[in-house]
Design a protein around this motif. Sequence first.
Motif, PDB file in Angstrom:
ATOM      1  N   VAL A  51      -5.163  -2.261  -2.013  1.00 41.37           N
ATOM      2  CA  VAL A  51      -3.707  -2.649  -2.048  1.00 41.37           C
ATOM      3  C   VAL A  51      -3.020  -3.172  -3.483  1.00 41.37           C
ATOM      4  O   VAL A  51      -4.129  -3.207  -4.297  1.00 41.37           O
ATOM      5  CB  VAL A  51      -3.572  -3.795  -0.973  1.00 41.37           C
ATOM      6  N   GLU A  52      -1.930  -3.059  -3.728  1.00 43.46           N
ATOM      7  CA  GLU A  52      -1.318  -3.809  -5.002  1.00 43.46           C
ATOM      8  C   GLU A  52      -0.942  -5.067  -4.601  1.00 43.46           C
ATOM      9  O   GLU A  52      -0.158  -5.379  -3.572  1.00 43.46           O
ATOM     10  CB  GLU A  52      -0.336  -2.920  -5.504  1.00 43.46           C
ATOM     11  N   ALA A  72      -5.648   2.583   6.776  1.00 41.88           N
ATOM     12  CA  ALA A  72      -6.368   2.701   5.648  1.00 41.88           C
ATOM     13  C   ALA A  72      -6.909   1.419   4.638  1.00 41.88           C
ATOM     14  O   ALA A  72      -7.953   1.381   4.338  1.00 41.88           O
ATOM     15  CB  ALA A  72      -5.526   3.656   4.491  1.00 41.88           C
ATOM     16  N   TYR A  73      -6.250   0.378   4.638  1.00 46.95           N
ATOM     17  CA  TYR A  73      -6.522  -0.911   3.949  1.00 46.95           C
ATOM     18  C   TYR A  73      -7.093  -2.010   4.701  1.00 46.95           C
ATOM     19  O   TYR A  73      -7.397  -2.908   4.563  1.00 46.95           O
ATOM     20  CB  TYR A  73      -5.318  -1.111   3.306  1.00 46.95           C
ATOM     21  N   LEU A  74      -7.016  -1.695   6.285  1.00 48.79           N
ATOM     22  CA  LEU A  74      -7.655  -2.518   7.116  1.00 48.79           C
ATOM     23  C   LEU A  74      -9.273  -1.846   7.606  1.00 48.79           C
ATOM     24  O   LEU A  74      -9.348  -1.578   8.829  1.00 48.79           O
ATOM     25  CB  LEU A  74      -6.840  -2.743   8.358  1.00 48.79           C
ATOM     26  N   THR A 105     -20.651 -15.685  21.987  1.00 56.95           N
ATOM     27  CA  THR A 105     -19.660 -15.018  21.079  1.00 56.95           C
ATOM     28  C   THR A 105     -19.710 -15.620  19.696  1.00 56.95           C
ATOM     29  O   THR A 105     -20.271 -16.609  19.183  1.00 56.95           O
ATOM     30  CB  THR A 105     -18.309 -15.353  21.455  1.00 56.95           C
ATOM     31  N   LYS A 106     -19.735 -14.414  18.528  1.00 55.11           N
ATOM     32  CA  LYS A 106     -19.688 -15.001  17.113  1.00 55.11           C
ATOM     33  C   LYS A 106     -18.384 -14.553  16.648  1.00 55.11           C
ATOM     34  O   LYS A 106     -17.774 -13.508  16.834  1.00 55.11           O
ATOM     35  CB  LYS A 106     -20.677 -14.101  16.583  1.00 55.11           C
ATOM     36  N   GLY A 107     -18.060 -15.623  15.840  1.00 52.39           N
ATOM     37  CA  GLY A 107     -16.671 -15.540  15.031  1.00 52.39           C
ATOM     38  C   GLY A 107     -15.409 -15.741  16.001  1.00 52.39           C
ATOM     39  O   GLY A 107     -15.805 -16.531  17.076  1.00 52.39           O
ATOM     40  N   SER A 108     -14.082 -15.991  15.339  1.00 52.08           N
ATOM     41  CA  SER A 108     -12.957 -16.419  16.262  1.00 52.08           C
ATOM     42  C   SER A 108     -11.955 -15.295  15.618  1.00 52.08           C
ATOM     43  O   SER A 108     -11.567 -15.327  14.528  1.00 52.08           O
ATOM     44  CB  SER A 108     -12.818 -17.738  16.087  1.00 52.08           C
ATOM     45  N   GLY A 109     -11.329 -14.614  16.750  1.00 53.88           N
ATOM     46  CA  GLY A 109     -10.017 -14.127  16.303  1.00 53.88           C
ATOM     47  C   GLY A 109     -10.543 -12.414  16.609  1.00 53.88           C
ATOM     48  O   GLY A 109     -11.422 -12.144  16.849  1.00 53.88           O
ATOM     49  N   HIS A 110      -9.619 -11.585  16.324  1.00 52.71           N
ATOM     50  CA  HIS A 110      -9.381 -10.113  16.229  1.00 52.71           C
ATOM     51  C   HIS A 110     -10.660  -9.742  15.257  1.00 52.71           C
ATOM     52  O   HIS A 110     -10.963  -8.369  15.614  1.00 52.71           O
ATOM     53  CB  HIS A 110      -8.273  -9.508  16.516  1.00 52.71           C
ATOM     54  N   GLY A 111     -10.650 -10.249  14.171  1.00 54.97           N
ATOM     55  CA  GLY A 111     -11.819  -9.681  13.182  1.00 54.97           C
ATOM     56  C   GLY A 111     -10.974  -8.550  12.246  1.00 54.97           C
ATOM     57  O   GLY A 111     -11.818  -8.228  11.451  1.00 54.97           O
ATOM     58  N   VAL A 112      -9.761  -8.323  12.384  1.00 53.33           N
ATOM     59  CA  VAL A 112      -9.065  -7.313  11.468  1.00 53.33           C
ATOM     60  C   VAL A 112      -8.536  -8.216  10.326  1.00 53.33           C
ATOM     61  O   VAL A 112      -7.749  -9.022  10.401  1.00 53.33           O
ATOM     62  CB  VAL A 112      -8.249  -6.496  12.392  1.00 53.33           C
ATOM     63  N   GLY A 113      -8.590  -7.605   9.007  1.00 52.15           N
ATOM     64  CA  GLY A 113      -8.254  -8.139   7.821  1.00 52.15           C
ATOM     65  C   GLY A 113      -8.784  -9.071   7.313  1.00 52.15           C
ATOM     66  O   GLY A 113      -9.981  -9.167   7.070  1.00 52.15           O
ATOM     67  N   TYR A 143       0.907  -1.194   0.022  1.00 52.58           N
ATOM     68  CA  TYR A 143      -0.017   0.055  -0.126  1.00 52.58           C
ATOM     69  C   TYR A 143       0.846   1.180  -0.088  1.00 52.58           C
ATOM     70  O   TYR A 143       1.763   1.556   0.796  1.00 52.58           O
ATOM     71  CB  TYR A 143      -0.846  -0.094   1.183  1.00 52.58           C
ATOM     72  N   GLN A 144       0.841   2.147  -1.083  1.00 53.23           N
ATOM     73  CA  GLN A 144       1.652   3.206  -1.150  1.00 53.23           C
ATOM     74  C   GLN A 144       3.173   2.629  -1.105  1.00 53.23           C
ATOM     75  O   GLN A 144       4.036   3.512  -0.470  1.00 53.23           O
ATOM     76  CB  GLN A 144       1.180   4.341  -0.353  1.00 53.23           C
TER      77      GLN A 144
END
Length: 301
Positions: free
Chosen positions: A294-295, A170-172, A259-267, A141-142
């Motif tokens: 992103v490239e 910006a990309y997350l 809980t719903k999901g597993s992990g931090h949830g980012v990306g 990114y950039q």
Amino acid sequence: MKTIYAKLLFVFVLIFMIGCLHYQDAITFIKSNYQAQNNQKDYIVKVKTKSKTLEIPLEEYLVGVVAGEMPVSFEEEALKAQVVASRTFVLSRKMNVDNTTNSQVFLTDSQMKKNWGNQYKENKEKVEKAVKETSYEVMTYQGKYISAMFFSSSNGKTVNCEDYFNGEVAYLKSVDSHWDLTIDPGNIRYKTFTKTQLANAFGVKSPNIEVTSHTESGYVKNVTVNGKTYTGREVREKLGLASSCFQIDLTSKGYKFTTKGSGHGVGMSQYGAQAMAKENKSYKEILHHYYQNVEIKRIDS
């Protein structure tokens, strides 16, 4: 006679040109071979374990990472997306990582053999294929390597980076990942704490816990415990919850966290990547969905 000379000249020129083409092919082959060897030499990952630090060529390291981070039963395009994310992640860490979830879980060859048993050869070849077919590809990114975070599954949306970690990236940004709710068999989990357990966790005598706000993605933003405010991340980490998307119900057995999901949830959601691959999306489409603007390019280009 002139015609014969002309024909001979034409044949000579043709042979010369063919020879030049083969020469160029040979040069191209030598260059690519040299480049590949140099890449293996230049890109060495230092993996800190409990007892020592391993030094492993990047592409070899990625086989062990994908084996440790994603079910090998996943679709090839999902595995490829994981390879590119993991390669980018380790390069963004300047090739210095450990083999835990703090960085990326890495399995040695002996661990792969132990985990896979009779499926070892078949599974390893599948992962090696994903690594080879995305050879040296990364996301930027950039002009800089991105922090290619990933996690298991979401509550149907991923999380803005600033809503879980410190600082906006910006990309997350939060994106749709509705597939997770149905494709991940362990998406919804339950964990119950007695009043005593909860009191000990937060250092209070008699707990009074309440969710006070949510992020735009539906994850818990803030919680108050006896008047003190905690973030959803802090509560998740204190209690060992699967994710920071949770609701609390007081039952006869204590405080029940759903809980719903597993992990931090980012990306990138790994189960989301699997679902997209099953819909015939390519690994590049998967990556562009989860990482904004992103490239994707080769580091040796």
